[in-house]
Design a protein around this motif. Structure first.
Motif, PDB file in Angstrom:
ATOM      1  N   UNK A  54      38.768  -5.685 -81.282  1.00 41.92           N
ATOM      2  CA  UNK A  54      39.807  -6.610 -81.710  1.00 41.92           C
ATOM      3  C   UNK A  54      41.178  -5.946 -81.750  1.00 41.92           C
ATOM      4  N   UNK A  55      41.204  -4.632 -81.937  1.00 39.60           N
ATOM      5  CA  UNK A  55      42.490  -3.937 -81.989  1.00 39.60           C
ATOM      6  C   UNK A  55      43.239  -4.010 -80.667  1.00 39.60           C
ATOM      7  N   UNK A  56      42.540  -4.330 -79.578  1.00 41.51           N
ATOM      8  CA  UNK A  56      43.186  -4.425 -78.268  1.00 41.51           C
ATOM      9  C   UNK A  56      43.771  -5.806 -78.017  1.00 41.51           C
ATOM     10  N   UNK A  57      43.655  -6.708 -78.980  1.00 40.58           N
ATOM     11  CA  UNK A  57      44.321  -8.015 -78.871  1.00 40.58           C
ATOM     12  C   UNK A  57      44.854  -8.389 -80.250  1.00 40.58           C
ATOM     13  N   UNK A  58      45.639  -7.483 -80.808  1.00 35.31           N
ATOM     14  CA  UNK A  58      46.197  -7.642 -82.137  1.00 35.31           C
ATOM     15  C   UNK A  58      47.266  -8.737 -82.143  1.00 35.31           C
ATOM     16  N   UNK A  59      47.243  -9.637 -83.133  1.00 33.23           N
ATOM     17  CA  UNK A  59      48.285 -10.678 -83.195  1.00 33.23           C
ATOM     18  C   UNK A  59      49.695 -10.116 -83.306  1.00 33.23           C
ATOM     19  N   UNK A  60      49.831  -8.867 -83.736  1.00 33.02           N
ATOM     20  CA  UNK A  60      51.158  -8.262 -83.841  1.00 33.02           C
ATOM     21  C   UNK A  60      51.864  -8.248 -82.487  1.00 33.02           C
ATOM     22  N   UNK A  61      51.097  -8.298 -81.419  1.00 32.84           N
ATOM     23  CA  UNK A  61      51.701  -8.247 -80.087  1.00 32.84           C
ATOM     24  C   UNK A  61      52.650  -9.411 -79.836  1.00 32.84           C
ATOM     25  N   UNK A  62      52.572 -10.455 -80.653  1.00 36.11           N
ATOM     26  CA  UNK A  62      53.504 -11.575 -80.507  1.00 36.11           C
ATOM     27  C   UNK A  62      54.949 -11.139 -80.730  1.00 36.11           C
ATOM     28  N   UNK A  63      55.131 -10.045 -81.441  1.00 32.30           N
ATOM     29  CA  UNK A  63      56.492  -9.617 -81.772  1.00 32.30           C
ATOM     30  C   UNK A  63      57.238  -9.051 -80.570  1.00 32.30           C
ATOM     31  N   UNK A  64      56.527  -8.666 -79.526  1.00 34.02           N
ATOM     32  CA  UNK A  64      57.155  -8.029 -78.368  1.00 34.02           C
ATOM     33  C   UNK A  64      57.568  -9.070 -77.334  1.00 34.02           C
ATOM     34  N   UNK A  65      58.533  -8.681 -76.511  1.00 33.69           N
ATOM     35  CA  UNK A  65      58.966  -9.588 -75.444  1.00 33.69           C
ATOM     36  C   UNK A  65      57.884  -9.743 -74.384  1.00 33.69           C
ATOM     37  N   UNK A  66      57.203  -8.645 -74.068  1.00 33.73           N
ATOM     38  CA  UNK A  66      56.106  -8.693 -73.106  1.00 33.73           C
ATOM     39  C   UNK A  66      54.988  -7.765 -73.557  1.00 33.73           C
ATOM     40  N   UNK A  67      53.788  -8.072 -73.097  1.00 31.57           N
ATOM     41  CA  UNK A  67      52.626  -7.226 -73.343  1.00 31.57           C
ATOM     42  C   UNK A  67      52.146  -6.731 -71.986  1.00 31.57           C
ATOM     43  N   UNK A  68      52.232  -5.417 -71.781  1.00 32.94           N
ATOM     44  CA  UNK A  68      51.828  -4.841 -70.501  1.00 32.94           C
ATOM     45  C   UNK A  68      50.394  -4.339 -70.619  1.00 32.94           C
ATOM     46  N   UNK A  69      49.543  -4.837 -69.747  1.00 31.80           N
ATOM     47  CA  UNK A  69      48.122  -4.512 -69.796  1.00 31.80           C
ATOM     48  C   UNK A  69      47.690  -3.908 -68.463  1.00 31.80           C
ATOM     49  N   UNK A  70      46.475  -3.386 -68.445  1.00 38.13           N
ATOM     50  CA  UNK A  70      45.985  -2.725 -67.236  1.00 38.13           C
ATOM     51  C   UNK A  70      45.627  -3.724 -66.144  1.00 38.13           C
TER      52      UNK A  70
END
Length: 689
Positions: free
Chosen positions: A327-343
């Motif tokens: 679950x730590x790899x899809x943390x809701x905190x990521x909403x705070x960023x402009x983009x989420x860069x993933x593999x």
């Protein structure tokens, strides 16, 4: 082999127990009185005190928290000794020993004054920000006073007070007060010289004031004009999360910058030519709004991340420090960023399934640029041994038994591997194993004991002296490149001065020396000997390249290992049936699933040695594409393209805001910074004693 937990605990508390017993013995000897007991108890007290400061600094801090700090302890010891002398000397000796008491009080008064001066000197040398790889010579920073005078309050009192205590002991034996007087005089002189040196540091030219430092930094920002950077905040053991992105950041077009928040992190960031700045306070951090910085990447979430996100002129991308099905790899905190860069696509799907508010348009697939050193699968083992890397993760915070295999399956897996004479085991536990669940730490100890026992019975050829000599040469070469160029007792300000503009190509030289050291390290080991790897070197990816098989848990280790498409297995300690386990955790779909009893280890090893029995090769290739994305264009190119795109967005935002910004907004921001600065000054902790 590590000692049993009970023995380790006894060794941990022994110095404190001996210290307490010595005080009790001193008091009894002074009351009786008893000369031999007084001397023995005092000497034991000094030895216990020295061992605490040398080997158990954590217990020194604990004693200070209960108001039994070093000053209280030394005063108690010395004055119990004085009481013993009075009792041993009989009646009418008070007038003889009164000057000794006054001299001892003078020594402690000088020590108090020196301690106050040290706090003051330390305050003048505490700058509002720190830098590395930036020329700070304009700030006029001078070398720090010796650490014994500045920071080591306990050892200084113990060392400077030793002549006084020794003189009192000699007087107790000889009944000659002159020895005590001489010892106390020496201690007082040492304390006076220490005080004089610290006062000299206060009256000579000081480093730049906080305002001058901030003005200098603003000027450097204006000259350097950084465009892209990395923001990182974390604990002492989390630096690896930032270090894995150093090469990728250095390869971006533009002028990179690393922004840190914790002072101790400055020395934990690996070798790099990128300028680094540590800005502990929010008010100073917001000065970056006036810089040319357009983009910051974030390898981790932290409580301080929100403080940098409030700067609207900078765009922020969350890159994470690893991807797994947790679950730590899809943390809701990521909403705070402009983009989420993933593999790759798997992470995009993970965020969509988690439904934590991340819009699909904000997810950008960039691969994993740091996986370039991992070599691809080259076929089955060709030597006499099959190298198996067992790299379990730690137990996590939530108590889920499926987090780590160490507790329920680790010993069974290791026993099964050690039972095969053709296996060479590399055991690399997570550095946080046992930090939450003591059962994990105990299981880790038992696993290491099994490996040590297995190594005792191994026979076979060992590398010759040339291999050891090559390793020694490579070690010296690497140490020469990475050794600190500042003095051992240098403080943060002096290190900032010494670690100015780096020599061109130093980071590349360190990388080449590290690779050469790793090659020499592996060549120096017996081919059959099992290894326990807990040190930072050899690195995890170096272990990947040596391994023919990985056994791990549901963690980012699996995702990274798939870059080489080698066989791997995952231990299922979650109580889920295998089919549901594969559905719940996509990263294990191309893995051999091991049960807690490790019954499938023999068949797993057979499939590694005989690829005809390996039915998962095609699945691994497909899963690699799903997890890490395509290899063309390469990951570093996709990473650079994503950075360029977000920089363009930031530039467009700046252009639009420059024509819209209301006159009141800058004034409002200035008032906010002043209010936060005032609040932080009120909350600033008192200097350590």
């Amino acid at each position: 082999m590590q000692p049993p937990p009970l023995l380790r605990y006894a060794a941990k508390v022994l110095p404190v127990a001996v210290l307490a017993a010595s005080f009790a013995a001193q008091a009894a000897a002074a009351a009786v009185p008893h000369l031999a007991l007084l001397i023995t108890a005092t000497a034991t007290n000094l030895l216990a005190e020295a061992s605490l400061h040398r080997w158990r600094p954590g217990q020194v801090s604990l004693l200070a928290r209960i108001r039994a700090d070093v000053m209280v302890r030394r005063l108690t010891c010395d004055f119990l000794l004085i009481v013993g002398l009075l009792r041993l000397g009989g009646n009418h000796r008070e007038t003889v020993y009164l000057p000794l008491v006054l001299g001892l009080l003078l020594f402690y008064a000088l020590h108090f004054a020196g301690h106050a001066a040290a706090i003051r000197v330390r305050g003048t040398r505490t700058l509002p920000l720190l830098t590395r790889n930036i020329d700070a010579s304009a700030l006029g920073i001078t070398p720090a006073p010796p650490a014994l005078l500045m920071r080591r309050h306990g050892p200084r009192l113990l060392l400077f007070g030793l002549p006084a205590t020794a003189g009192l002991l000699v007087t107790a034996v000889s009944d000659e007060p002159e020895f005590a007087a001489a010892g106390i005089a020496v201690s007082a002189v040492l304390a006076a010289v220490s005080l004089g040196e610290l006062v000299r540091c206060l009256v000579r030219r000081r480093p730049a004031s906080p305002e001058e430092v901030l003005d200098w930094f603003d000027g450097w920002l204006a000259d350097y004009r950084p465009t892209v950077g990395m923001y990182f905040s974390g604990g002492a053991s989390s630096a690896y999360q930032a270090n894995m992105w150093l090469d990728a950041l250095a390869g971006l077009d533009g002028r990179p910058l690393i922004v840190l928040r914790e002072r101790f992190m400055m020395q934990r960031i690996g070798a790099t030519d990128i300028p680094i700045v540590c800005i502990p306070k929010v008010a100073q951090l917001l000065r970056l709004e006036q810089s040319a910085l357009k983009l910051l990447i974030h390898p981790a979430n932290s409580g301080k991340t929100s403080q940098i996100l409030r700067i609207p002129s900078i765009k922020h991308a969350f890159v994470n420090h690893g991807e797994s099905d947790k679950l730590s790899s899809c943390n809701p905190y990521a909403k705070a960023y402009d983009e989420v860069w993933v593999a790759g696509p798997a992470a995009r799907e993970r965020y969509a399934l988690a439904d934590v508010g991340i819009e699909d348009r904000d997810v950008v697939e960039i691969g994993r640029p740091q996986l370039a050193p991992i070599t691809p699968y080259a076929g089955p083992p060709t030597g006499a041994y099959t190298t198996v890397l067992y790299a379990p993760t730690w137990e996590g915070w939530d108590g889920n038994p499926g987090n780590t295999s160490v507790v329920l399956a680790g010993e069974n897996i290791v026993r099964a591997l050690l039972a095969d004479p053709g296996v060479r085991l590399l055991y690399k536990p997570h550095p946080m194993t046992g930090s939450v669940d003591p059962r994990a730490g105990a299981a880790n100890d038992r696993i290491q004991a099994l490996i040590h026992e297995a190594n005792q019975g191994l026979t076979g050829p060992r590398p010759g002296p040339q291999a050891a000599a090559e390793l020694a040469r490579r070690t010296a070469e690497l140490n020469a490149l990475t050794a600190s160029s500042f003095r051992d007792d240098a403080d943060d300000a002096e290190r900032m001065l010494v670690q100015g503009t780096p020599e061109p190509g130093r980071a590349a030289a360190v990388a080449a020396a590290t690779a050469a050291w790793e090659a020499a390290h592996w060549a120096s080991l017996p081919a059959a000997e099992h290894q326990i790897i807990t040190a930072p070197q050899p690195a995890l990816y170096s272990c990947f390249n040596k391994a023919d098989l990985l056994i791990s848990d549901v963690s980012s280790v699996v995702t990274d290992y798939l870059a080489g498409e080698k066989p791997y297995a995952v231990a299922n300690t979650s109580d889920l049936p295998e089919e549901l386990f594969r559905d719940a955790f996509p990263t294990v779909r191309a893995a051999t699933i091991l049960t807690p009893d490790a019954a499938g280890v023999a068949a797993l090893l057979d499939s590694v040695r005989h690829p005809a029995n390996d039915g998962l090769a095609a699945a691994r290739a497909g899963l690699k594409l799903h997890l890490l994305g395509p290899s063309d264009p390469p990951s570093h190119a996709r990473f650079g393209e994503a950075a360029l795109g977000l920089c363009e967005v930031a530039e467009g935002h700046r252009v639009r805001m420059s024509s819209r910004l209301l006159p009141a907004i800058p004034a409002q921001r200035g008032a906010l910074e002043e209010a936060e600065a005032a609040g932080e000054e009120q909350l600033e902790p008192a200097p350590e004693g």
